[in-house]
Design a protein around this motif. Structure first.
Motif, PDB file in Angstrom:
ATOM      1  N   PRO A 185       0.723  -1.204   0.172  1.00  0.00           N
ATOM      2  CA  PRO A 185      -0.115  -0.135   0.001  1.00  0.00           C
ATOM      3  C   PRO A 185       1.001   1.396  -0.064  1.00  0.00           C
ATOM      4  CG  PRO A 185      -0.795  -1.549   1.564  1.00  0.00           C
ATOM      5  CD  PRO A 185       0.445  -2.217   1.234  1.00  0.00           C
ATOM      6  N   LEU A 186       1.919   1.256   0.571  1.00  0.00           N
ATOM      7  CA  LEU A 186       2.955   2.568   0.821  1.00  0.00           C
ATOM      8  C   LEU A 186       3.563   2.654  -0.534  1.00  0.00           C
ATOM      9  CD1 LEU A 186       2.688   1.413   3.725  1.00  0.00           C
ATOM     10  CD2 LEU A 186       4.512   2.786   4.122  1.00  0.00           C
ATOM     11  N   ILE A 187       3.866   1.428  -1.071  1.00  0.00           N
ATOM     12  CA  ILE A 187       4.450   1.572  -2.606  1.00  0.00           C
ATOM     13  C   ILE A 187       3.745   2.273  -3.720  1.00  0.00           C
ATOM     14  CG2 ILE A 187       5.598   0.460  -4.542  1.00  0.00           C
ATOM     15  CD1 ILE A 187       6.812  -1.653  -2.536  1.00  0.00           C
ATOM     16  N   LEU A 188       2.409   1.986  -3.599  1.00  0.00           N
ATOM     17  CA  LEU A 188       1.559   2.532  -4.342  1.00  0.00           C
ATOM     18  C   LEU A 188       1.065   3.940  -4.317  1.00  0.00           C
ATOM     19  CD1 LEU A 188      -1.425  -0.568  -4.628  1.00  0.00           C
ATOM     20  CD2 LEU A 188      -0.151   0.617  -6.475  1.00  0.00           C
ATOM     21  N   GLY A 189       1.614   4.269  -2.785  1.00  0.00           N
ATOM     22  CA  GLY A 189       1.266   5.664  -2.659  1.00  0.00           C
ATOM     23  C   GLY A 189       2.675   6.566  -3.142  1.00  0.00           C
ATOM     24  N   GLN A 190       3.438   5.875  -4.122  1.00  0.00           N
ATOM     25  CA  GLN A 190       4.750   6.436  -4.556  1.00  0.00           C
ATOM     26  C   GLN A 190       4.060   6.799  -6.147  1.00  0.00           C
ATOM     27  OE1 GLN A 190       7.411   3.533  -5.510  1.00  0.00           O
ATOM     28  NE2 GLN A 190       8.519   4.496  -7.139  1.00  0.00           N
ATOM     29  N   LEU A 191       2.895   6.193  -6.747  1.00  0.00           N
ATOM     30  CA  LEU A 191       2.743   6.204  -8.029  1.00  0.00           C
ATOM     31  C   LEU A 191       2.591   7.859  -8.275  1.00  0.00           C
ATOM     32  CD1 LEU A 191       1.615   4.444 -10.190  1.00  0.00           C
ATOM     33  CD2 LEU A 191      -0.743   4.950  -9.474  1.00  0.00           C
ATOM     34  N   PRO A 192       3.410   8.432  -9.463  1.00  0.00           N
ATOM     35  CA  PRO A 192       3.170   9.497  -9.885  1.00  0.00           C
ATOM     36  C   PRO A 192       1.713   9.383 -10.674  1.00  0.00           C
ATOM     37  CG  PRO A 192       4.883   8.175 -11.389  1.00  0.00           C
ATOM     38  CD  PRO A 192       4.505   7.554 -10.157  1.00  0.00           C
ATOM     39  N   VAL A 193       1.076  10.476 -10.682  1.00  0.00           N
ATOM     40  CA  VAL A 193      -0.168  10.462 -11.520  1.00  0.00           C
ATOM     41  C   VAL A 193       0.094  11.331 -12.680  1.00  0.00           C
ATOM     42  CG1 VAL A 193      -2.779  11.196 -11.498  1.00  0.00           C
ATOM     43  CG2 VAL A 193      -1.439  10.172  -9.119  1.00  0.00           C
ATOM     44  N   LEU A 194      -0.370  10.902 -13.868  1.00  0.00           N
ATOM     45  CA  LEU A 194      -0.013  11.313 -14.879  1.00  0.00           C
ATOM     46  C   LEU A 194      -1.639  11.830 -15.792  1.00  0.00           C
ATOM     47  CD1 LEU A 194       2.729   9.002 -16.720  1.00  0.00           C
ATOM     48  CD2 LEU A 194       2.927  10.981 -15.325  1.00  0.00           C
ATOM     49  N   PRO A 195      -1.662  12.787 -16.520  1.00  0.00           N
ATOM     50  CA  PRO A 195      -3.063  13.192 -17.022  1.00  0.00           C
ATOM     51  C   PRO A 195      -3.233  12.623 -18.386  1.00  0.00           C
ATOM     52  CG  PRO A 195      -1.352  14.868 -17.636  1.00  0.00           C
ATOM     53  CD  PRO A 195      -0.529  13.828 -16.554  1.00  0.00           C
ATOM     54  N   LYS A 196      -4.230  11.769 -17.862  1.00  0.00           N
ATOM     55  CA  LYS A 196      -4.885  10.852 -19.061  1.00  0.00           C
ATOM     56  C   LYS A 196      -5.354  11.608 -20.354  1.00  0.00           C
ATOM     57  CE  LYS A 196      -8.818   7.738 -19.929  1.00  0.00           C
ATOM     58  NZ  LYS A 196      -9.887   7.177 -19.545  1.00  0.00           N
ATOM     59  N   HIS A 197      -5.916  13.168 -20.096  1.00  0.00           N
ATOM     60  CA  HIS A 197      -6.513  13.712 -21.172  1.00  0.00           C
ATOM     61  C   HIS A 197      -5.061  14.287 -22.002  1.00  0.00           C
ATOM     62  CE1 HIS A 197      -5.663  16.797 -17.923  1.00  0.00           C
ATOM     63  NE2 HIS A 197      -5.527  17.714 -19.152  1.00  0.00           N
ATOM     64  N   PHE A 198      -3.819  14.370 -21.286  1.00  0.00           N
ATOM     65  CA  PHE A 198      -2.790  14.924 -22.067  1.00  0.00           C
ATOM     66  C   PHE A 198      -2.123  13.804 -22.898  1.00  0.00           C
ATOM     67  CE2 PHE A 198       1.749  15.122 -22.193  1.00  0.00           C
ATOM     68  CZ  PHE A 198       1.916  16.514 -22.880  1.00  0.00           C
ATOM     69  N   TRP A 199      -2.213  12.557 -22.098  1.00  0.00           N
ATOM     70  CA  TRP A 199      -1.275  11.354 -23.064  1.00  0.00           C
ATOM     71  C   TRP A 199      -2.275  10.588 -24.003  1.00  0.00           C
ATOM     72  CZ3 TRP A 199       3.679  10.913 -23.262  1.00  0.00           C
ATOM     73  CH2 TRP A 199       4.421  11.496 -22.391  1.00  0.00           C
ATOM     74  N   LYS A 200      -3.475  10.613 -23.765  1.00  0.00           N
ATOM     75  CA  LYS A 200      -4.373   9.846 -24.676  1.00  0.00           C
ATOM     76  C   LYS A 200      -4.118  10.405 -25.975  1.00  0.00           C
ATOM     77  CE  LYS A 200      -9.158   8.379 -25.070  1.00  0.00           C
ATOM     78  NZ  LYS A 200     -10.373   8.358 -24.756  1.00  0.00           N
ATOM     79  N   GLY A 201      -3.750   9.075 -26.866  1.00  0.00           N
ATOM     80  CA  GLY A 201      -3.484   9.073 -28.242  1.00  0.00           C
ATOM     81  C   GLY A 201      -1.913   9.457 -28.497  1.00  0.00           C
TER      82      GLY A 201
END
Length: 607
Positions: A185-201
């Protein structure tokens, strides 16, 4: 390489209490690997940050080599230093606790007593730099993208996640294949969050220089490939007033200038081309910081102690090579490395010999194995050397034994492994091949360490060639395990866990891009890694790390070098910083530019 290993875990929470109840899951502001978080739900700032720190100023730092991509998450290309500043993660780890994480993008986290799943609730005001809200869909998109197309690190870290569910615009749940993995659970807290609307396509795997969109405290202001990258503080940063950020990220802008090698970078620092430097070369620290700037106090040298584990810096064998597949051969070559001479003649006595993969920490194996360690090792006796279960690990030393005697012992081991001396050359009895290999180097500063080792090996009839390559080629060859021997550091955190699979397991040995440079492929070590990952409390984690340490040490996968339980920092005197320093390292982003000091330094520099 980055911070990937250094941030091996981090997490969150947000509500009232900070202790999970025994019988039910419950949302909290923070999660500790073991025990309770240090900071309560109503804390205002970390103790090592100054909430009154002024904002402002431009700071310059140095980087070595080059960069050719702004995507640090794929297994190709070279990302610039500091790129992580443009991204927020779900949580952030404090630097004065062994392993506790606090919510950043995550407002709170919920886990059941067996930690078989984790649920994050995002902050309502979390925003990307374009103003778009950060949603749970972005978290799920990032996770799936990194698992499918990112560095092998992510598949290794998050491989135990069996299901990802978006429960609402701000809530996401990860379910695990196995329970009682306290760290996941702590390691998942490390997850950087990328914008779906920017990377889609877009092609995520393309290692290009398109400026990415993030949600962090900085954004890319300008850059010139191979020369510099400059970040500017986001004036409207959504998370500026969070307790985890209060007193941090104080510089208005931060620039990394790129230099060909560390020697050039050092001269640039003394010439005033950048402001802050962590010195990794003992000779430079002892002799190179001289001149009017030092004499007049404009350049300050400081040794800052810390309790951060130092891991293992070593000559690393690639056991995938037939030459180094025999542990007796690997053990023999260690007798040709004279640390005591190296430390006194080259390092001015500054270092301590490394004797553990968890050096400078309570996780390091000490003396013969304790009964609790033996209980972990005994089931795997058939896959471990006998010494791992009976003896304290030691490294060859010339402190009381002459080098000549050590070399004789090394030669005895080599003869036992099927090698013989013919006309001054070590030759294998069966194949007739001479003992020759190449050591791969990135930095010229290590040549002065390698050359005496080369001369000592020659006395054993062994030919070692030295090959130095540029940063890009070096990284590519590491990723593909294309080397005989190299010098590298295998870092550790104060709370080892899932990342150990990335270092030592059989699966990692055959996965390009992992840190299992040595090619460790041993079912006993695989099992001990899983014991570390599933340790239920701090006491058992210490015992399990010590058992794993013994198995690795007695496998003779490396020739241990040295470590230093302090940071050597040189800086132009333009900074202010909190009175209290974090226990487990240096949080540079709690520092600030002092306008009066900066004016005096710039006047001296003629700027």
């Amino acid at each position: 390489m980055s911070w990937l290993l250094y941030r091996l875990a981090i997490l969150l929470m947000a509500s009232t209490c900070c202790v999970l109840p025994v019988r039910s899951a419950f949302a909290a502001h923070a999660l500790a690997m073991n025990g309770e978080p240090k900071y309560s739900a109503d804390f205002t700032h970390f103790a090592y940050a100054n909430p009154q720190a002024p904002k402002g100023g431009h700071v310059r730092r140095a980087a070595i080599g080059t960069f050719d991509t702004f995507n640090p998450y794929v297994p190709k290309g070279m990302a610039p230093q500091g790129i992580g500043l443009i991204y927020d993660t779900l949580c952030v780890q404090s630097m004065d606790e062994p392993f506790t994480a606090y919510g950043l993008l995550a407002q709170d986290i919920t886990v059941p007593p067996d930690r078989s799943w984790v649920r994050f609730t995002l902050r309502e005001n979390a925003r990307f730099h374009d103003g778009h809200p950060v949603h749970a869909e972005d978290v799920a998109f990032t996770f799936e993208l990194l698992m499918a197309k990112g560095s092998p690190t992510y598949a290794n870290y998050y491989g135990d996640v069996s299901e990802v569910e978006v429960l609402g615009p701000r809530q996401i749940r990860f379910t695990f294949e196995h329970a009682n993995n306290r760290e996941l659970p702590l390691i998942l807290g490390q997850l950087p969050v990328l914008p779906k609307h920017f990377w889609k396509g877009k092609d995520f795997t393309s290692a290009g220089l398109t400026r990415p969109l993030g949600s962090g405290p900085y954004t890319i202001e300008t850059f010139k490939p191979g020369h510099f990258v400059r970040y500017k503080r986001v004036a409207s940063y959504w998370g500026a007033d969070l307790a985890v950020n209060t007193g941090r990220y104080n510089f208005d802008s931060l620039q990394y200038d790129y230099f060909r090698d560390t020697t050039v970078a050092l001269e640039a620092f003394k010439a005033g081309e950048y402001d802050f430097r962590q010195e990794n070369t003992a000779k430079h620290w002892a002799t190179a910081y001289t001149g009017p700037a030092v004499d007049q106090g404009h350049i300050v040298k400081e040794r800052i102690p810390h309790d951060r584990p130092q891991g293992m810096q070593a000559f690393i064998y690639n056991t995938r090579r037939p030459l180094f597949s025999d542990p007796e051969v690997r053990r023999a070559l260690a007798y040709a490395f004279d640390f005591e001479w190296t430390n006194s003649q080259l390092f001015y006595g500054q270092y301590t010999r490394t004797k553990s993969y968890f050096s400078n920490s309570e996780l390091a194996a000490q003396g013969p194995p304790a009964p609790e360690e033996l209980a972990l090792l005994e089931p795997h006796r058939s896959h471990l050397p006998e010494e791992a279960l009976t003896s304290a690990y030691t490294v060859p030393s010339t402190e009381t034994t002459p080098l000549r005697q050590n070399l004789r012992q090394g030669l005895r081991l080599l003869r036992r492994a099927g090698w013989t001396m013919q006309d001054g050359q070590l030759v294998h009895k069966q194949t007739g091949k001479s003992f020759q290999f190449t050591i791969l180097l990135r930095s010229p500063s290590f040549e002065r360490v390698v050359l005496p080792f080369k001369r000592n090996l020659a006395k054993l009839g062994i030919t070692m060639e030295i090959r130095r390559v540029d940063a890009s080629q070096y990284v590519n060859r590491l990723r593909s395990f294309d080397f005989d021997m190299l010098i590298a550091t295998l870092p550790q955190s104060n709370s080892p866990g899932n990342e150990q699979r990335y270092f030592w397991t059989s699966e990692a040995a055959s996965t390009p891009g992992t840190y299992n440079y040595m090619g460790v492929d041993n079912p006993a070590i695989d099992a001990l890694v899983e014991q570390v990952v599933t340790a239920p409390d701090r006491e058992s984690l210490i015992t399990r790390c010590r058992a794993l340490d013994r198995a690795l040490l007695w496998g003779h996968y490396v020739i241990p070098q040295w470590h230093l339980g302090a940071l050597r920092v040189a800086r132009w005197d333009i900074f202010g910083r909190p009175e209290k320093m974090p226990r487990y390292g240096l949080d540079f982003f709690t520092w600030w530019v002092d306008p009066d000091k900066a004016a005096a330094v710039r006047a001296f520099q003629g700027r």
